[in-house]
Every structure is written in C-alpha cells, then in structure tokens.
Design an enzyme around this catalytic site. Structure first.
Site, mmCIF file in Angstrom:
data_model
loop_
_atom_site.group_PDB
_atom_site.id
_atom_site.type_symbol
_atom_site.label_atom_id
_atom_site.label_comp_id
_atom_site.label_asym_id
_atom_site.label_seq_id
_atom_site.Cartn_x
_atom_site.Cartn_y
_atom_site.Cartn_z
ATOM 1 N N GLU A 68 2.191 7.829 -1.153
ATOM 2 C CA GLU A 68 2.539 7.936 -2.576
ATOM 3 C C GLU A 68 1.362 8.318 -3.488
ATOM 4 O O GLU A 68 1.207 7.762 -4.561
ATOM 5 C CB GLU A 68 3.114 6.598 -3.075
ATOM 6 C CG GLU A 68 4.370 6.190 -2.343
ATOM 7 C CD GLU A 68 4.804 4.763 -2.661
ATOM 8 O OE1 GLU A 68 6.017 4.563 -2.767
ATOM 9 O OE2 GLU A 68 3.964 3.869 -2.782
HETATM 10 C C1 TNX Z 1 6.806 1.913 -1.036
HETATM 11 S S1 TNX Z 1 6.086 2.042 1.739
HETATM 12 C C2 TNX Z 1 5.449 1.712 -0.855
HETATM 13 C C3 TNX Z 1 4.838 0.496 -1.373
HETATM 14 C C4 TNX Z 1 5.815 -0.361 -2.115
HETATM 15 C C5 TNX Z 1 7.126 -0.379 -1.392
HETATM 16 C C6 TNX Z 1 8.136 -1.289 -1.995
HETATM 17 C C7 TNX Z 1 4.847 2.626 1.216
HETATM 18 C C8 TNX Z 1 4.003 3.254 2.199
HETATM 19 N N1 TNX Z 1 4.663 2.523 -0.081
HETATM 20 O O1 TNX Z 1 3.733 0.815 -2.161
HETATM 21 O O2 TNX Z 1 5.293 -1.647 -2.215
HETATM 22 O O3 TNX Z 1 7.642 0.915 -1.366
HETATM 23 O O4 TNX Z 1 9.267 -1.363 -1.201
#
Ligand code: TNX
Length: 523
Positions: free
Chosen positions: A338
């Site tokens: 992300e």
């Molecule tokens: C996605 S999964 C994220 C996290 C969040 C999560 C909440 C991932 C690699 N990144 O930063 O905490 O969703 O469900």
C-alpha cells in the site's frame, strides 16, 4: 543400527529403574480407542490398538542424551503439570518408582526428509516418540498433550490416572511455513501478551510468528543507532493510547521464548509506505513533502520514505543490520504494501535496493505481494494478501509464496455483521469460510512454489489479549490445520467436532475465543 543402540540403552535404563521397583502394580486398564477427535491439526496416519497407557505418578520421561531433547522433555513435563498437577520427572537419576515411560528420541529412517516429521507408538507401558529432528519431537509432544484426557480416571486405583489410548501415529506437515502475524504497531501488545499467543499457537504446531513492528501509528522496536525511533515514534497508537515498544532485550526474550517452542520470529519493518512514525522521528526520511504529526487514525497509504535519498538507505542498512543480529531465523519482512504515494519507479527502485540490504545481512526477504513488480534478490518470498496475479508473477520470478489471502485468512475480518471487533473491507469470515478452502489450489500456483500459509491479525480494532483472542480464536486453529494437514485429511464436518473439543483447553488457557454458533462447543 543407531536406533537399535538407543533402544537397547533405553531398555537398560528401564530395567535399572524398573529393578528398583519393589512390586508391580496390577492395573486393570480400560480398552480405549485412539481417535483423532481431540487432535488439531489432523495427523497423516493413525492406527488404534485399543488399550491404554497410564499417565500418573509412576510415569517418567526419558530422552536420549541430547540437550534439545532434554529440554523438550522438560517442556512436556511442565505442560503435563499444568494440565494434571502431576510431576513427571525427566531422566530421573534416583531410584524412583517408575512403571510407565514416555521416551523421546531422534530417528533417521523416516520415509520423508521433513525435519518436522515424528512418529508415536503408544503402548500399554511406554510411549515411544521419535522425531526426525528436535523440531519433529516438539511437534510430537503436542500430539501427546492433546491425547491427555481433560479428566483423570479415579476408578482404577487409589490415585488419579490419565488414560491415553494406545496405537500409532505417523505425521509430518504439508507446508514448511505455518504462521500467524500480529500487528503490534496499530496497538501495542506487551511481551506477556505476545508470549501467550505464541504458546497457544505452538500447541497447534505452528512454526513461525510474524511481528509487524512498524507502521504509521508507531515504531515498536528499539534501534540503538537511531534512538528517536522509539523516543518519539513509539509514543502513539490508534485512538490515542500511549503506544510502547520492545527494547532489544525484550525482543530477544520473545525470540527465545518462541525458539523453545520451535517457532521462528519473522520481524517486519514496513516500508516505503506505512512509515509516518519513522519519518516523524527523523524527518529527513520523509518523502511525501507534508508536515508530520503523530497518527492515530486507521487510513493507509499516505506516507512514504524519500526513495531517492542515500540517507534513507543508510538508515535502512542500520535498522536491518541491528534486527538481523537479533533474529536467528532466516527471514526479514520489509513490508512493501500500500505505498500509494510512492511513484512506481521509486517503489521498484526502493524494493530492489532494500532486497540487497537484506541479503547483505544474511537474511531472506519477504514482502507483501506488491513487491513482485520490482527486481528482487532471487530467494525472496512474496506474501500474497491481495492480488493473485502478483503471487503468480512472483512465481515466474522464482519466488516462493506465503498464502494470506485477505478474503480467507485475515484474522482481523469480522466473523459476521454482529462481530464486536474487526473490519470488513475484504470479507466477513465465519469459521467455516476461514477453514473450508484449499491453500493448495487457491492462487493457482504450483504446489512446489507454496512455502506455506499465514494468518495476519491487524490491530486497528483490538488493543488487549482478550480482544486479540476474540478475533484470532477459533479461526487461527483452522489455519494451523490448513498449513499442516493434507487436503485428503481435511473435512469441515469432521473438523467441527475436533474444534468443539478444544473448548476445555482454551478455557484452561484463559483464551476467550469467539463462541460461534457454527460449533457445538464441548461443555
Ligand atoms: C491492509 S494487508 C493492510 C494493513 C491493514 C489491513 C487491515 C496489508 C499488507 N496491508 O495495513 O492493517 O489491511 O485489514
């Protein structure tokens, strides 16, 4: 030959100790049938011989002369005491009255080269546990512990006896990586809380534990060469709590506690996104040009390191260097998810450089599935959470895959609309949905490219052990089985019975699992 020598040595010990026993008790032990009703994960092969082994005050544990096996014997003895109040001696040197033995040894001739393979031969007076390695023996003692009935039988003698059914078990895991992740960045969890989670996971034969140590909301690991990371960056969390961090000594304590349970710690420093707390501590790292402030919300994707600045890489070199020195396991996780405000070319350039830093410190890199777009060091591992295509792209590059699809394996997803904690952006995941899928085929990647499975628990909505337990249990037990047990041995209706039977254990451990109505919990 080696086995023969060991077996002979054991027999001599038994005879010597047995020789000190004045009279043999004549116990009329019941015939009980060895079943898998209490076993999770389901073992490969089980054969019942319809007798029983008495676990009582006349039982001893005897291991071959090997420090690891001796400690495994001690661990078993401690857990037996916790479950039954019995004090079972390990390799007793004094002439104690002993009439039944749990023997723990290594064996070389398994028909698999899996180091976690083990076998159990439970006879009327001896349990022979053989491990392909100490790790295998450790997995085997979990099976023994699961076979100890919750209640003793008090009708057989004028003392308590816990009867274990006789028979044989041959077992080995299907995947080499079986793991849970805990996010200690969104909310901090104490060393004691982390240990408690690890201990219960070891009962279900997991062998890795991933600690998500840094995120926008907090930096949770002491780095001596960059002290402000914890002086400044550790003091916040979601919702405005006080945050916290592990000193290097505390981290080492967790590593050792896990190692005694043959669980490897995988530490994660999430970057180049998810780095607000790091940049707040050292603004020179910041790459989004915005003013920095402690972050207590739950949005993602707004922060980034400055991927073209050399200082950033010397910072990462120091951080990974310190962490690698504290971490005996093979893996360091570098996040990579992300990074919505990092340009594509910056991101790929960054991941490429960081993968080389991890390699330089003698570790293997794991990254969330977005990292496959960069050139990475060859033995790097991709953790599939979001895009199947990314996992497949990783396989093309020769990477192994850890399966954590958010729609199936995210412990922070709510069970249903009524759930007290959790998010629901990926899915609602009732216990059945979490269990009833096939990691073997889910991402359409070849079996040999699957390293294993991990269930992540993000902590935006939870901040203490009971809340952790609500989301993790019972679902995480299912992921332990998906990682260990082959598809032929998995079946939801049968699993439901075995899971229902975990209730007394979870109660004893004070794990306040979510008592889903899908399961007819044992009282
Ligand atoms: C996605 S999964 C994220 C996290 C969040 C999560 C909440 C991932 C690699 N990144 O930063 O905490 O969703 O469900």
């Amino acid at each position: 030959m080696r086995t023969f020598v060991k077996a002979t040595a054991l027999l001599i010990i038994v005879l010597v100790i047995g020789g000190c026993t004045p009279q043999k008790r004549k116990l009329d032990l019941p015939n009980i049938m060895l079943t898998t009703d209490n076993l999770i994960p389901h073992p490969l092969e089980v054969t019942a011989t319809n007798g029983s082994f008495p676990l009582d005050n006349y039982t001893a544990i005897i291991t071959s002369d090997d420090e690891d096996l001796k400690d495994i014997g001690l661990f078993l003895s401690e857990k037996i005491t916790a479950a039954t109040d019995l004090h079972v001696p390990v390799n007793p040197s004094e002439a104690t009255e002993i009439e039944s033995i749990i023997s723990i040894q290594l064996k070389g001739d398994f028909d698999t080269d899996n180091p976690e393979a083990y076998s159990l031969e439970i006879r009327k007076d001896t349990i022979y546990l053989y491990g392909a390695s100490a790790a295998g023996a450790f997995r085997g003692i979990q099976t023994i512990l699961q076979l100890i009935p919750m209640e003793s039988n008090n009708d057989l003698a004028n003392y308590s006896i816990w009867t274990i059914p006789t028979g044989t078990i041959a077992d080995a895991p299907q995947f080499e990586y079986r793991s849970a992740m805990l996010d200690v960045a969104r909310h901090f969890f104490t060393v004691e809380e982390v240990k408690k989670y690890i201990d219960v996971l070891s009962y279900y034969k997991m062998n890795n534990f991933h600690l998500h140590l840094t995120d926008d909301q907090g930096w949770r690991i002491e780095i001596k060469s960059w002290p402000k990371l914890t002086e400044i960056g550790s003091k916040s969390e979601v919702g405005g709590g006080e945050g916290g961090f592990y000193t290097q000594d505390e981290y080492t304590d967790i590593v050792k506690y896990a190692a005694r349970r043959y669980i490897n710690i995988v530490p994660e420093i999430d970057m180049p996104g998810h780095t607000n707390a790091a940049s707040l501590s050292y603004p020179i790292l910041n790459g989004n040009g915005k003013e920095l402030a402690p972050y207590e919300g739950i949005e993602v994707g707004f922060s980034t390191f400055d991927c073209r600045k050399d200082t950033v890489y010397s910072f990462i070199d120091d951080v990974i260097g310190e962490l690698a020195a504290l971490t005996p396991g093979a893996y360091i996780h570098i996040g990579g998810d992300e990074s919505h405000t990092t340009s594509k070319s910056d991101f790929n350039y960054f991941i490429n450089r960081v993968s080389k830093i991890v390699e330089k410190h003698g570790k293997q890199m794991i990254g969330w599935d977005e990292v496959v777009h960069a050139e990475v060091v060859e033995n790097s591992v991709v953790q599939y959470w979001n895009k199947k295509e990314n996992a497949q792209e990783g396989v093309k590059k020769g990477m192994k895959v850890i399966l954590s699809p958010a729609t199936k394996a995210y412990l922070d997803m709510k069970y249903d609309t009524e759930s007290k904690h959790g998010l629901s952006w990926a899915a609602y995941i009732p216990v059945e949905t979490g269990y009833n899928w096939s990691p073997e085929t889910f991402a359409e990647i070849p079996q040999e490219s699957i390293l294993g499975i991990e269930a992540p628990l993000w902590s935006e909505t939870i901040s203490n052990f009971d809340e952790l337990a609500y989301l993790a249990f019972p679902r995480v037990i299912g992921y332990a089985e998906l990682g260990w047990t082959t598809e032929e041995n998995r079946n939801w209706d049968n699993y439901k019975i075995r899971l229902a039977n975990q209730a007394p254990y979870l109660k004893r451990e004070d794990v306040k699992y979510y008592p889903t109505k899908e399961i007819d919990w044992k009282k």
